[in-house]
Write a protein that holds these residues in place. Structure first.
Motif, PDB file in Angstrom:
ATOM      1  N   LYS A 234     -33.742  50.704   2.026  1.00 33.24           N
ATOM      2  CA  LYS A 234     -34.854  51.409   1.380  1.00 33.24           C
ATOM      3  C   LYS A 234     -34.315  52.581   0.571  1.00 33.24           C
ATOM      4  CE  LYS A 234     -38.758  54.048   3.067  1.00 33.24           C
ATOM      5  NZ  LYS A 234     -39.301  54.547   4.305  1.00 33.24           N
ATOM      6  N   ASP A 235     -34.857  52.747  -0.634  1.00 27.22           N
ATOM      7  CA  ASP A 235     -34.419  53.897  -1.437  1.00 27.22           C
ATOM      8  C   ASP A 235     -35.626  54.631  -1.983  1.00 27.22           C
ATOM      9  OD1 ASP A 235     -35.186  52.930  -4.173  1.00 27.22           O
ATOM     10  OD2 ASP A 235     -33.756  51.345  -3.702  1.00 27.22           O
ATOM     11  N   ASN A 236     -35.406  55.882  -2.406  1.00 28.22           N
ATOM     12  CA  ASN A 236     -36.511  56.593  -3.064  1.00 28.22           C
ATOM     13  C   ASN A 236     -36.181  56.749  -4.556  1.00 28.22           C
ATOM     14  OD1 ASN A 236     -34.535  58.496  -2.863  1.00 28.22           O
ATOM     15  ND2 ASN A 236     -35.786  60.080  -1.913  1.00 28.22           N
ATOM     16  N   GLY A 237     -35.799  55.609  -5.115  1.00 27.91           N
ATOM     17  CA  GLY A 237     -35.357  55.596  -6.513  1.00 27.91           C
ATOM     18  C   GLY A 237     -36.467  55.327  -7.510  1.00 27.91           C
ATOM     19  N   VAL A 238     -36.087  54.708  -8.635  1.00 29.48           N
ATOM     20  CA  VAL A 238     -37.022  54.563  -9.758  1.00 29.48           C
ATOM     21  C   VAL A 238     -38.099  53.489  -9.535  1.00 29.48           C
ATOM     22  CG1 VAL A 238     -35.408  55.414 -11.485  1.00 29.48           C
ATOM     23  CG2 VAL A 238     -35.442  52.982 -10.946  1.00 29.48           C
ATOM     24  N   GLY A 239     -37.846  52.565  -8.609  1.00 31.83           N
ATOM     25  CA  GLY A 239     -38.830  51.508  -8.330  1.00 31.83           C
ATOM     26  C   GLY A 239     -38.936  50.475  -9.452  1.00 31.83           C
ATOM     27  N   ILE A 240     -39.787  49.489  -9.219  1.00 35.12           N
ATOM     28  CA  ILE A 240     -39.958  48.402 -10.204  1.00 35.12           C
ATOM     29  C   ILE A 240     -41.430  48.389 -10.634  1.00 35.12           C
ATOM     30  CG2 ILE A 240     -39.739  45.896 -10.576  1.00 35.12           C
ATOM     31  CD1 ILE A 240     -37.759  45.959  -8.134  1.00 35.12           C
ATOM     32  N   PRO A 241     -41.720  48.402 -11.946  1.00 37.87           N
ATOM     33  CA  PRO A 241     -43.118  48.390 -12.394  1.00 37.87           C
ATOM     34  C   PRO A 241     -43.877  47.193 -11.805  1.00 37.87           C
ATOM     35  CG  PRO A 241     -41.619  48.700 -14.244  1.00 37.87           C
ATOM     36  CD  PRO A 241     -40.761  48.415 -13.056  1.00 37.87           C
ATOM     37  N   LYS A 242     -45.116  47.446 -11.420  1.00 38.96           N
ATOM     38  CA  LYS A 242     -45.918  46.433 -10.712  1.00 38.96           C
ATOM     39  C   LYS A 242     -46.018  45.120 -11.494  1.00 38.96           C
ATOM     40  CE  LYS A 242     -50.066  46.303  -7.867  1.00 38.96           C
ATOM     41  NZ  LYS A 242     -49.393  45.607  -6.830  1.00 38.96           N
ATOM     42  N   ASP A 243     -46.237  45.248 -12.828  1.00 38.47           N
ATOM     43  CA  ASP A 243     -46.460  44.031 -13.621  1.00 38.47           C
ATOM     44  C   ASP A 243     -45.197  43.187 -13.782  1.00 38.47           C
ATOM     45  OD1 ASP A 243     -45.415  46.116 -15.151  1.00 38.47           O
ATOM     46  OD2 ASP A 243     -46.067  45.177 -17.030  1.00 38.47           O
ATOM     47  N   GLN A 244     -44.045  43.722 -13.334  1.00 35.99           N
ATOM     48  CA  GLN A 244     -42.816  42.930 -13.483  1.00 35.99           C
ATOM     49  C   GLN A 244     -42.266  42.431 -12.147  1.00 35.99           C
ATOM     50  OE1 GLN A 244     -40.012  45.148 -15.940  1.00 35.99           O
ATOM     51  NE2 GLN A 244     -41.737  45.824 -17.158  1.00 35.99           N
ATOM     52  N   GLN A 245     -42.984  42.767 -11.079  1.00 32.14           N
ATOM     53  CA  GLN A 245     -42.438  42.445  -9.753  1.00 32.14           C
ATOM     54  C   GLN A 245     -42.359  40.947  -9.473  1.00 32.14           C
ATOM     55  OE1 GLN A 245     -44.215  44.826  -6.679  1.00 32.14           O
ATOM     56  NE2 GLN A 245     -43.585  46.731  -7.651  1.00 32.14           N
ATOM     57  N   MET A 246     -43.216  40.161 -10.159  1.00 37.10           N
ATOM     58  CA  MET A 246     -43.202  38.707  -9.968  1.00 37.10           C
ATOM     59  C   MET A 246     -41.862  38.100 -10.378  1.00 37.10           C
ATOM     60  SD  MET A 246     -46.165  37.185  -9.160  1.00 37.10           S
ATOM     61  CE  MET A 246     -46.419  35.707 -10.140  1.00 37.10           C
ATOM     62  N   GLN A 247     -41.178  38.790 -11.305  1.00 43.96           N
ATOM     63  CA  GLN A 247     -39.967  38.181 -11.877  1.00 43.96           C
ATOM     64  C   GLN A 247     -38.668  38.638 -11.219  1.00 43.96           C
ATOM     65  OE1 GLN A 247     -40.079  38.871 -16.224  1.00 43.96           O
ATOM     66  NE2 GLN A 247     -42.090  39.681 -15.767  1.00 43.96           N
ATOM     67  N   VAL A 248     -38.789  39.500 -10.206  1.00 42.17           N
ATOM     68  CA  VAL A 248     -37.597  40.145  -9.652  1.00 42.17           C
ATOM     69  C   VAL A 248     -36.472  39.177  -9.262  1.00 42.17           C
ATOM     70  CG1 VAL A 248     -36.828  41.394  -7.580  1.00 42.17           C
ATOM     71  CG2 VAL A 248     -38.601  42.340  -9.014  1.00 42.17           C
ATOM     72  N   PHE A 249     -36.842  38.026  -8.694  1.00 41.92           N
ATOM     73  CA  PHE A 249     -35.797  37.106  -8.248  1.00 41.92           C
ATOM     74  C   PHE A 249     -35.462  36.039  -9.312  1.00 41.92           C
ATOM     75  CE2 PHE A 249     -37.554  38.602  -4.123  1.00 41.92           C
ATOM     76  CZ  PHE A 249     -36.400  39.232  -3.664  1.00 41.92           C
ATOM     77  N   SER A 250     -35.921  36.258 -10.560  1.00 41.27           N
ATOM     78  CA  SER A 250     -35.589  35.281 -11.611  1.00 41.27           C
ATOM     79  C   SER A 250     -34.235  35.620 -12.222  1.00 41.27           C
ATOM     80  CB  SER A 250     -36.615  35.311 -12.744  1.00 41.27           C
ATOM     81  OG  SER A 250     -37.901  35.405 -12.253  1.00 41.27           O
ATOM     82  N   LYS A 251     -33.626  34.578 -12.766  1.00 44.22           N
ATOM     83  CA  LYS A 251     -32.328  34.757 -13.430  1.00 44.22           C
ATOM     84  C   LYS A 251     -32.453  35.727 -14.603  1.00 44.22           C
ATOM     85  CE  LYS A 251     -31.354  30.287 -13.515  1.00 44.22           C
ATOM     86  NZ  LYS A 251     -31.004  29.009 -14.115  1.00 44.22           N
ATOM     87  N   ARG A 289     -42.521  50.550  -5.529  1.00 39.15           N
ATOM     88  CA  ARG A 289     -43.515  51.284  -6.320  1.00 39.15           C
ATOM     89  C   ARG A 289     -42.765  52.146  -7.312  1.00 39.15           C
ATOM     90  NH1 ARG A 289     -47.713  54.232  -2.665  1.00 39.15           N
ATOM     91  NH2 ARG A 289     -48.526  54.931  -4.653  1.00 39.15           N
ATOM     92  N   GLU A 290     -43.181  52.033  -8.567  1.00 39.90           N
ATOM     93  CA  GLU A 290     -42.476  52.791  -9.612  1.00 39.90           C
ATOM     94  C   GLU A 290     -42.534  54.288  -9.304  1.00 39.90           C
ATOM     95  OE1 GLU A 290     -43.689  51.798 -13.586  1.00 39.90           O
ATOM     96  OE2 GLU A 290     -41.856  52.646 -14.415  1.00 39.90           O
ATOM     97  N   HIS A 291     -41.420  54.971  -9.528  1.00 42.02           N
ATOM     98  CA  HIS A 291     -41.232  56.417  -9.291  1.00 42.02           C
ATOM     99  C   HIS A 291     -41.232  56.789  -7.806  1.00 42.02           C
ATOM    100  CE1 HIS A 291     -41.785  56.662 -13.527  1.00 42.02           C
ATOM    101  NE2 HIS A 291     -43.068  56.336 -13.464  1.00 42.02           N
ATOM    102  N   ILE A 292     -41.469  55.853  -6.911  1.00 43.26           N
ATOM    103  CA  ILE A 292     -41.503  56.188  -5.472  1.00 43.26           C
ATOM    104  C   ILE A 292     -40.301  55.571  -4.755  1.00 43.26           C
ATOM    105  CG2 ILE A 292     -42.833  55.945  -3.300  1.00 43.26           C
ATOM    106  CD1 ILE A 292     -44.967  57.121  -4.863  1.00 43.26           C
TER     107      ILE A 292
END
Ligand code: ADP
Length: 303
Positions: A234-251, A289-292
């Motif tokens: 777990k990190d408190n980094g920049v996070g991933i925007p919600k609308d792009q989370q579906m693609q996280v495991f794509s090439k 969560r972005e920014h969290i």
């Protein structure tokens, strides 16, 4: 895919639909005018022939696209194999120049050779990732089944990344769930491929470091749940925007919020990691969560 619009399956499906509707309407009007069954049979035969011809054509297109995709995977595989040997030679030679043959080199020359070595190492990593991706895509990724202690690998990884952790002034907390271990020896054995599991953990941990800003915090949790060992980073980094989370495991996926400031990265790590975990009988998931911040988890059956 290099196929013109009028030959794409989706376009052909639309055409088939239009022809279908037109043929049905024509059959209706023909059968209304002529009540001999022969007319109906002929009209129906024409409709069926149309559907059959277009259907065959669509399947042909799919087969062509599939062949093109396989050729592309093969091309990437061959190119990566060919690149590996010269890259290894560059790394060996530059390492030799930096260690044993460095007499007479001035600081500037040493720095240049160091840069060549660093870039060749980075390229080797990319080539290895591409080779893993082609192995996954062709179903050729072979994993060993060894007894591996995740706690040990995680510990090694933290040590390896310590210089970077210090440079970014990050706090790393490693929590072991020791209450399940009767002997208090914190061992978290799973059956997996040691080298590939190391790659997975390295990827998750290095991502947490890369995508967390100066002075951030990374919390690593290792626990045992219902016959599975679960690792969470777990990190408190920049996070991933919600609308792009579906693609996280794509090439090749890299989120918009990081490409601007973190240029290094290929977007292949998580795709490979998820495939390795799933092929070892486990699961990988995340929350972000972005920014969290983000938390990446995987589970593997206990050995
Ligand atoms: P790479 O890190 O080389 O770009 P990965 O496949 O490891 O490729 O990760 C894909 C993308 O997922 C990253 O580019 C980043 O946008 C996002 N990502 C992964 N891990 C994290 C994290 N811990 N925090 C924020 N974003 C992340």
């Amino acid at each position: 895919m290099g196929v013109s619009v009028w030959r794409t399956p989706s376009f052909l499906f639309i055409i088939m639909g239009v022809i279908n509707v037109a043929a049905m309407a024509a059959t209706y009007f023909v059968s209304k005018r002529y009540d001999e069954p022969e007319f109906l049979v002929i009209a129906e035969s024409v409709v069926v022939s149309c559907i059959f011809t277009i259907g065959r054509y669509i399947i042909g297109q799919f087969e062509e696209i599939d062949t093109l995709s396989k050729l592309k995977t093969e091309f990437v595989s061959i190119a990566s194999h060919q690149l590996r040997t010269p890259l290894s030679a560059i790394r060996w030679e530059t390492e030799l120049m930096l260690t044993k043959l460095n007499r007479g080199l001035n600081a500037k020359q040493r720095k240049s050779i160091g840069t060549i070595n660093l870039l060749a190492t980075r390229m080797t990593r990319l080539v290895n990732d591409l080779l893993d991706v082609t192995r996954i895509d062709q179903g050729r990724l072979i994993l060993k089944k060894e007894k591996v202690d995740i706690a040990e690998i995680m510990g090694e990884m933290i040590g390896e990344f310590m210089p970077l952790v210090k440079e970014k002034k990050l706090a790393v907390i490693f929590l072991n769930d020791s209450k399940n271990a009767a002997t208090k020896r914190k061992i978290f054995n799973v059956l997996s491929d040691r080298e590939k599991l190391g790659l997975v953990i390295e990827n998750l941990f290095s991502n947490a470091i890369k995508y967390t800003k100066l002075g951030g915090e990374i919390e690593i949790n290792l626990s045992k749940k219902q016959g599975f060992v679960v690792l969470s980073i777990k990190d408190n980094g920049v996070g991933i925007p919600k609308d792009q989370q579906m693609q996280v495991f794509s090439k090749f996926f890299r989120s918009d919020n990081i490409v601007k400031y973190q240029t290094e990265g290929t977007g292949l790590g998580l795709y490979i990691a998820k495939n390795i975990i799933e092929q070892s009988g486990g699961r990988m998931w995340f929350h972000s969560r972005e920014h969290i911040g983000s938390v990446f988890n995987f589970s593997l059956p206990m050995a």
